[in-house]
Motif scaffolding. Structure first.
Motif, short mmCIF file in Angstrom:
data_model
loop_
_atom_site.label_atom_id
_atom_site.label_comp_id
_atom_site.label_asym_id
_atom_site.label_seq_id
_atom_site.Cartn_x
_atom_site.Cartn_y
_atom_site.Cartn_z
N PHE A 55 -4.15 7.38 -18.10
CA PHE A 55 -3.37 8.90 -18.19
C PHE A 55 -2.38 9.09 -17.05
O PHE A 55 -1.76 9.98 -16.97
N GLY A 56 -2.00 7.94 -16.11
CA GLY A 56 -1.12 7.93 -15.43
C GLY A 56 -0.72 6.58 -14.76
O GLY A 56 -1.48 5.82 -14.78
N ARG A 57 0.39 6.63 -14.05
CA ARG A 57 1.07 5.15 -13.40
C ARG A 57 1.69 5.71 -12.38
O ARG A 57 2.61 6.55 -12.26
N GLU A 58 1.18 5.24 -11.18
CA GLU A 58 1.88 5.56 -9.83
C GLU A 58 2.76 4.26 -9.69
O GLU A 58 2.42 3.02 -9.81
N HIS A 59 4.23 4.36 -9.15
CA HIS A 59 4.89 3.33 -9.14
C HIS A 59 5.10 3.02 -7.57
O HIS A 59 4.83 3.84 -6.56
N ALA A 60 5.20 1.68 -7.15
CA ALA A 60 5.32 1.01 -6.07
C ALA A 60 4.14 1.57 -5.03
O ALA A 60 4.54 2.09 -3.73
N VAL A 61 3.01 1.31 -5.33
CA VAL A 61 2.00 1.92 -4.41
C VAL A 61 1.19 0.83 -3.79
O VAL A 61 0.59 0.90 -2.63
N ASP A 62 1.18 -0.37 -4.38
CA ASP A 62 0.36 -1.52 -3.85
C ASP A 62 1.46 -2.57 -3.05
O ASP A 62 2.22 -3.18 -4.09
N ARG A 63 1.36 -3.00 -1.95
CA ARG A 63 1.85 -4.08 -1.07
C ARG A 63 1.56 -5.44 -1.62
O ARG A 63 0.34 -5.70 -1.97
N LEU A 64 2.57 -5.95 -2.20
CA LEU A 64 2.54 -7.31 -2.83
C LEU A 64 2.57 -8.37 -1.66
O LEU A 64 3.15 -8.29 -0.62
N ALA A 65 1.99 -9.73 -2.13
CA ALA A 65 2.06 -10.70 -0.93
C ALA A 65 3.55 -11.16 -0.80
O ALA A 65 3.98 -11.73 0.20
N ASP A 66 4.49 -10.97 -1.84
CA ASP A 66 5.93 -11.52 -1.67
C ASP A 66 6.70 -10.25 -0.91
O ASP A 66 7.95 -10.70 -0.96
N GLY A 67 5.94 -9.27 -0.48
CA GLY A 67 6.92 -8.29 0.08
C GLY A 67 7.09 -7.22 -0.72
O GLY A 67 7.73 -6.05 -0.29
N GLY A 68 6.82 -7.30 -2.10
CA GLY A 68 7.42 -6.21 -3.01
C GLY A 68 6.42 -5.26 -3.05
O GLY A 68 5.28 -5.24 -2.57
N TRP A 69 6.52 -4.31 -4.16
CA TRP A 69 5.56 -3.24 -4.46
C TRP A 69 5.23 -3.32 -5.96
O TRP A 69 5.93 -3.61 -6.86
N GLY A 70 3.75 -2.96 -6.12
CA GLY A 70 3.28 -3.22 -7.45
C GLY A 70 2.78 -1.89 -7.95
O GLY A 70 2.59 -0.98 -6.81
N ASP A 71 2.64 -1.55 -9.19
CA ASP A 71 2.29 -0.10 -9.72
C ASP A 71 0.81 -0.28 -9.73
O ASP A 71 0.03 -1.23 -9.97
N GLY A 72 0.29 1.24 -9.83
CA GLY A 72 -1.25 1.32 -10.01
C GLY A 72 -1.29 2.37 -11.31
O GLY A 72 -0.51 3.26 -11.79
N LEU A 73 -2.53 1.93 -12.09
CA LEU A 73 -2.94 2.81 -13.12
C LEU A 73 -4.03 3.66 -12.80
O LEU A 73 -4.96 3.22 -12.09
N HIS A 74 -4.09 4.62 -13.55
CA HIS A 74 -5.24 5.87 -13.47
C HIS A 74 -5.73 6.03 -14.85
O HIS A 74 -4.98 5.96 -15.81
#
Length: 392
Positions: A363-382
């Motif tokens: 029901f929702g997607r958060e953008h750039a909430v998880d710090r990734l190993a390569d230094g980037g950011w990943g999304d989260g799902l609800h």
């Protein structure tokens, strides 16, 4: 046969006799010595209390005499013997409950212990209610008692359950605050709780249980201390897939287990071990929990599995069993929840597939909430699942 000293007469007359018809609290007598000796030599009593080691008959006699004499002192501890009646109608010594002076005359400290034969009968919670009601109705040390404190070594679930059943509010854990009864060099943590005259003498929150449930290939059951041997490292799993504090590790398992047991005692979550139905070996875990107080209307689903348990459908079956328990009506032994939610990393397709398999929808997607190993950011799902649309 040893000859007991003469029974002192006067001080015990000052001890009020309290009863609820099942439990009676009275002054100690020398007739209690044999049972008291049995209690203080019991492994559970030794584990959680600082009674003298070795405990002798002389210690028991001195304990009885000291408790009786204390009733004559206006500022001393008030101790009662707990008496109950067995199936044959015989009155039995069940243990001791103390009300000790606290930081002021208006505060008391509660202490208690049960004889092994009296445990598991709900007697101590009855005794606690009797003593606290007496304390709030009587100026025990010259002033009305307005708060009774309880403290126990963390892990003493019998003591905690008695305080919980009598309505105590739990305030948390005090680190390194009690000597080790076994004489170890490290101080132990304690739980702390208290009760006031305005508190109802009944549980303030539910005490949740990891009710066993069985599927076709797995069973949900309570975690055990020996499940530590089944824990595997999560090599290759991206760190952002799961909070580090929740990951099962052998070196932190004892504390992890106690935290989960405390969560159930507070009514804020249930944690099951997911075990192989044939071997009973732990494969991972599944949990239903709340981030904001006791589980009541809405809760969150979580799970983790050891690498060797993946790819065989165990996670999907465990999730199905946990969801069914969470959404089943309370009258049928379930939690009666209206809605379940979950959170995942968007790139954790295996975890997302588990949720889809039991009917969750994003029901929702958060953008750039998880710090990734390569230094980037990943999304989260609800995700969410409404009880009225769940088909099991």
């Amino acid at each position: 046969m040893p000859v007991e000293p003469a029974e002192p007469a006067a001080p015990a007359d000052l001890a009020p006799r309290l009863t609820d018809g099942v439990v009676t609290l009275r002054a100690h007598t020398l007739a209690d010595v044999d049972a008291l000796l049995e209690q203080c030599l019991d492994p559970e009593s030794l584990r959680w209390t600082t009674v003298p080691r070795p405990y002798t008959r002389e210690h028991a006699v001195g304990f009885v005499e000291g408790n009786r004499a204390a009733w004559a002192s206006p500022s001393a501890t008030r101790s009662w013997a707990i008496e109950w009646t067995d199936a044959d109608g015989t009155p039995r010594f069940g243990g001791t409950i103390d009300l000790r002076p606290g930081a002021a005359a208006s505060a008391g400290e509660l202490g208690f212990g049960l004889h092994p034969d009296a445990r598991g009968r709900g007697l101590m919670s009855r005794a606690v209610r009797l003593v606290t009601a007496h304390a709030f109705a009587t100026p025990v040390w010259g002033a009305p008692v307005t708060r009774v404190h309880w403290r126990a070594i963390a892990g003493n679930w019998g003591s905690r359950r008695a305080a919980w059943a009598a309505g105590f509010t739990f305030h948390g854990t005090i680190p390194a605050s009690h000597p080790d009864p076994d004489g170890g060099p490290e101080a132990l943590d304690t739980w702390a709780a208290s009760l006031t005259p305005d508190d109802a003498p009944s549980p303030r929150t539910p005490w949740l249980e990891a009710t066993p449930r069985e599927g076709d290939t797995v069973r949900l059951r309570p975690w055990r201390a020996d499940d530590v041997d089944a824990i595997e490292t999560r090599e290759g799993d991206p760190e952002h897939w799961m909070p580090a504090r929740s990951v099962l590790r052998r070196e932190t398992y004892a504390r992890w287990l106690r935290d989960r047991q405390e969560r159930m005692a507070e009514g804020t979550g249930i944690d099951w071990c997911v075990a192989d139905l044939a071997t009973d070996r732990a494969l991972g875990g599944v949990t239903v929990f709340s981030r904001s107080g006791p589980v009541t209307d809405v809760a969150e689903l979580g799970y983790q599995f050891f690498p060797s348990a993946r790819g065989r459908g165990a996670a999907k079956e465990a999730a199905r069993l946990a969801v069914a328990h969470a959404l089943a009506p309370e009258a049928e032994g379930g939690l009666g929840l209206r809605r379940l939610v979950a959170e995942t990393a968007a790139d954790n397709e295996a975890s997302n597939a588990v949720l889809r398999s039991v009917g969750f929808v994003p029901f929702g997607r958060e953008h750039a909430v998880d710090r990734l190993a390569d230094g980037g950011w990943g999304d989260g799902l609800h995700w969410e699942l409404l009880g009225r649309v769940y088909e099991g």
